[in-house]
Design an enzyme around this catalytic site. Sequence first.
Site, PDB file in Angstrom:
ATOM      1  N   ASN A  10       0.902  -1.326   0.053  1.00  0.00           N
ATOM      2  CA  ASN A  10       0.099   0.006  -0.062  1.00  0.00           C
ATOM      3  C   ASN A  10       0.808   1.218  -0.077  1.00  0.00           C
ATOM      4  O   ASN A  10       1.587   1.604   1.115  1.00  0.00           O
ATOM      5  CB  ASN A  10      -0.858  -0.086   1.253  1.00  0.00           C
ATOM      6  CG  ASN A  10      -1.716   1.004   1.398  1.00  0.00           C
ATOM      7  OD1 ASN A  10      -1.647   2.011   0.535  1.00  0.00           O
ATOM      8  ND2 ASN A  10      -2.196   1.352   2.724  1.00  0.00           N
ATOM      9  N   TRP A  11       0.914   1.957  -0.978  1.00  0.00           N
ATOM     10  CA  TRP A  11       1.781   2.945  -1.196  1.00  0.00           C
ATOM     11  C   TRP A  11       1.235   4.353  -0.801  1.00  0.00           C
ATOM     12  O   TRP A  11       1.939   5.499  -0.866  1.00  0.00           O
ATOM     13  CB  TRP A  11       2.490   3.294  -2.721  1.00  0.00           C
ATOM     14  CG  TRP A  11       3.098   2.033  -3.344  1.00  0.00           C
ATOM     15  CD1 TRP A  11       3.674   0.959  -2.645  1.00  0.00           C
ATOM     16  CD2 TRP A  11       3.397   1.844  -4.745  1.00  0.00           C
ATOM     17  NE1 TRP A  11       4.246   0.042  -3.600  1.00  0.00           N
ATOM     18  CE2 TRP A  11       4.113   0.621  -4.931  1.00  0.00           C
ATOM     19  CE3 TRP A  11       3.016   2.710  -5.827  1.00  0.00           C
ATOM     20  CZ2 TRP A  11       4.669   0.173  -5.974  1.00  0.00           C
ATOM     21  CZ3 TRP A  11       3.675   2.445  -7.199  1.00  0.00           C
ATOM     22  CH2 TRP A  11       4.297   1.136  -7.337  1.00  0.00           C
ATOM     23  N   LYS A  12       0.146   4.073  -0.104  1.00  0.00           N
ATOM     24  CA  LYS A  12      -0.487   5.313   0.292  1.00  0.00           C
ATOM     25  C   LYS A  12      -0.297   6.661  -0.245  1.00  0.00           C
ATOM     26  O   LYS A  12      -0.239   6.626  -1.741  1.00  0.00           O
ATOM     27  CB  LYS A  12      -0.018   5.623   1.918  1.00  0.00           C
ATOM     28  CG  LYS A  12      -0.072   4.267   2.785  1.00  0.00           C
ATOM     29  CD  LYS A  12       0.139   4.507   4.262  1.00  0.00           C
ATOM     30  CE  LYS A  12      -0.153   3.156   4.899  1.00  0.00           C
ATOM     31  NZ  LYS A  12       0.046   3.145   6.403  1.00  0.00           N
ATOM     32  N   HIS A  95      -9.336   0.955   5.191  1.00  0.00           N
ATOM     33  CA  HIS A  95      -8.043   1.132   6.073  1.00  0.00           C
ATOM     34  C   HIS A  95      -8.216   2.191   7.132  1.00  0.00           C
ATOM     35  O   HIS A  95      -9.100   2.813   7.139  1.00  0.00           O
ATOM     36  CB  HIS A  95      -6.930   1.721   4.852  1.00  0.00           C
ATOM     37  CG  HIS A  95      -5.547   1.681   5.412  1.00  0.00           C
ATOM     38  ND1 HIS A  95      -5.291   2.661   6.265  1.00  0.00           N
ATOM     39  CD2 HIS A  95      -4.668   1.123   5.283  1.00  0.00           C
ATOM     40  CE1 HIS A  95      -3.873   2.577   6.452  1.00  0.00           C
ATOM     41  NE2 HIS A  95      -3.401   1.208   6.079  1.00  0.00           N
ATOM     42  N   GLU A  97      -6.595   4.479   8.120  1.00  0.00           N
ATOM     43  CA  GLU A  97      -6.688   5.739   7.964  1.00  0.00           C
ATOM     44  C   GLU A  97      -7.830   6.335   7.456  1.00  0.00           C
ATOM     45  O   GLU A  97      -8.228   7.648   7.542  1.00  0.00           O
ATOM     46  CB  GLU A  97      -5.203   6.237   6.859  1.00  0.00           C
ATOM     47  CG  GLU A  97      -3.954   5.738   7.624  1.00  0.00           C
ATOM     48  CD  GLU A  97      -3.037   5.278   6.834  1.00  0.00           C
ATOM     49  OE1 GLU A  97      -2.847   5.485   5.743  1.00  0.00           O
ATOM     50  OE2 GLU A  97      -2.066   4.664   7.620  1.00  0.00           O
ATOM     51  N   GLU A 167      -5.129  -5.361  10.692  1.00  0.00           N
ATOM     52  CA  GLU A 167      -4.082  -4.107  11.061  1.00  0.00           C
ATOM     53  C   GLU A 167      -4.312  -3.316  12.155  1.00  0.00           C
ATOM     54  O   GLU A 167      -5.137  -2.379  12.366  1.00  0.00           O
ATOM     55  CB  GLU A 167      -4.115  -3.112   9.777  1.00  0.00           C
ATOM     56  CG  GLU A 167      -4.023  -3.967   8.446  1.00  0.00           C
ATOM     57  CD  GLU A 167      -3.263  -2.698   7.401  1.00  0.00           C
ATOM     58  OE1 GLU A 167      -2.343  -2.928   7.008  1.00  0.00           O
ATOM     59  OE2 GLU A 167      -3.899  -1.825   7.130  1.00  0.00           O
ATOM     60  N   GLY A 173       2.724   2.170  10.922  1.00  0.00           N
ATOM     61  CA  GLY A 173       3.551   3.174  10.618  1.00  0.00           C
ATOM     62  C   GLY A 173       4.363   3.603  12.211  1.00  0.00           C
ATOM     63  O   GLY A 173       5.080   4.567  12.136  1.00  0.00           O
ATOM     64  N   SER A 213       3.837  -2.300  10.357  1.00  0.00           N
ATOM     65  CA  SER A 213       5.170  -2.495  10.551  1.00  0.00           C
ATOM     66  C   SER A 213       5.586  -3.997  10.037  1.00  0.00           C
ATOM     67  O   SER A 213       6.535  -4.276  10.677  1.00  0.00           O
ATOM     68  CB  SER A 213       5.525  -2.013  12.046  1.00  0.00           C
ATOM     69  OG  SER A 213       4.920  -0.738  12.184  1.00  0.00           O
ATOM     70  N   GLY A 234       3.086  -1.135   4.517  1.00  0.00           N
ATOM     71  CA  GLY A 234       2.958   0.207   4.021  1.00  0.00           C
ATOM     72  C   GLY A 234       4.243   0.625   3.809  1.00  0.00           C
ATOM     73  O   GLY A 234       4.827   0.790   2.663  1.00  0.00           O
ATOM     74  N   GLY A 235       4.902   1.353   4.837  1.00  0.00           N
ATOM     75  CA  GLY A 235       6.379   1.983   4.772  1.00  0.00           C
ATOM     76  C   GLY A 235       7.176   1.189   3.989  1.00  0.00           C
ATOM     77  O   GLY A 235       8.079   1.534   3.222  1.00  0.00           O
TER      78      GLY A 235
END
Length: 250
Positions: A10-12, A95, A97, A167, A173, A213, A234-235
Amino acid sequence: MGRHYYIAGNWKMHKTRTESAELAQALVTELKDGKHEYLVAPSFTNLETVSAIVEGTNIRLGAQNCACEEQGAHTGEVSVLQLKDLGVQTIIIGHSERRHTYKEDDALINKKVKLALKHGFEVILCIGELLEEREAGKVEEVCERQTVKGLEGVSAEDLANVVIAYEPVWAIGTGKTATPQDAEAVHAFVRKVIARLYGNEAAQKLIIQYGGSVKPDNAAQLMAMENIDGALVGGASLKTDTFVPIAKFS
Ligand code: PGA
C-alpha cells in the site's frame, strides 16, 4: 487448505508518477519468479501508469479506496467504474486511515465493499483495533464488529473475492509490530467469525493478511503462523530493498 500467501504493498499518498513507474518496473523484474501472490496499490493519479507496467505480470493492481456510489455528484471521489477502466483488480476498503482520519464508519465501508464486489473487484477489507481498545480488552469485540458489519449482505459466492487484512492501528507506521502470537490469536478469531457466518469451508479458504510495521526481519515469523496468509505492507513497500525480501520471505 488451498490458501496461499498474498503480499500487498500500500503506497499510500507517496510517489509521483515517475517514481511509481520506477518502483513498479523494478518489482516486475524482481518478483517475476516470486512464489506468492502480489499486489501494489499506488495513488489514484498513478494507477494508469502502473497498470501499463504490471499488466500481464504476477503483480495485481490495487486502488486504496473507492466511492460508495457508482457515479454522480460526488466531488473529489473516484468511482469503481473509473477504476475498472484503468485495469484495477482489487480495492482496499476500510483502511484504518480511512476509518480514523477520514471518519469512515462500518456502514459506509459496507456500502463500498458491496459495490466493489458487484463490479467484480477483489476487496481487501481492513479491520483492526486502536491501542485504547486493545488496552480495554476489546480486540475481539472491535474486530468482530468490523468484520460482521463490513460484510453485511455479502453472499457466500462473493466472499471468495474478499481478503481480510488485520491491521492493529497501534502497529501501523509506528515500528511496533504485533507479536506473531498476538496477531495469530486475532487471525484465528476472525476465521472463527467467518466460519460462523459462512461455514467452515469458506473460512478455511479465506486469506487473512497481517498489516502493521511488517519488515524484512519480521515477515517470516509472522507468515509462519497458521492463520497468517500474507501481509499488507505500508512503509516497507515503498522501496524494493525492503519490499522484495518481504515478498520473497521463506
Ligand atoms: P505500515 O502500514 O507497514 O507502514 O505500518 C501498513 C498499512 O497501513 O497498511
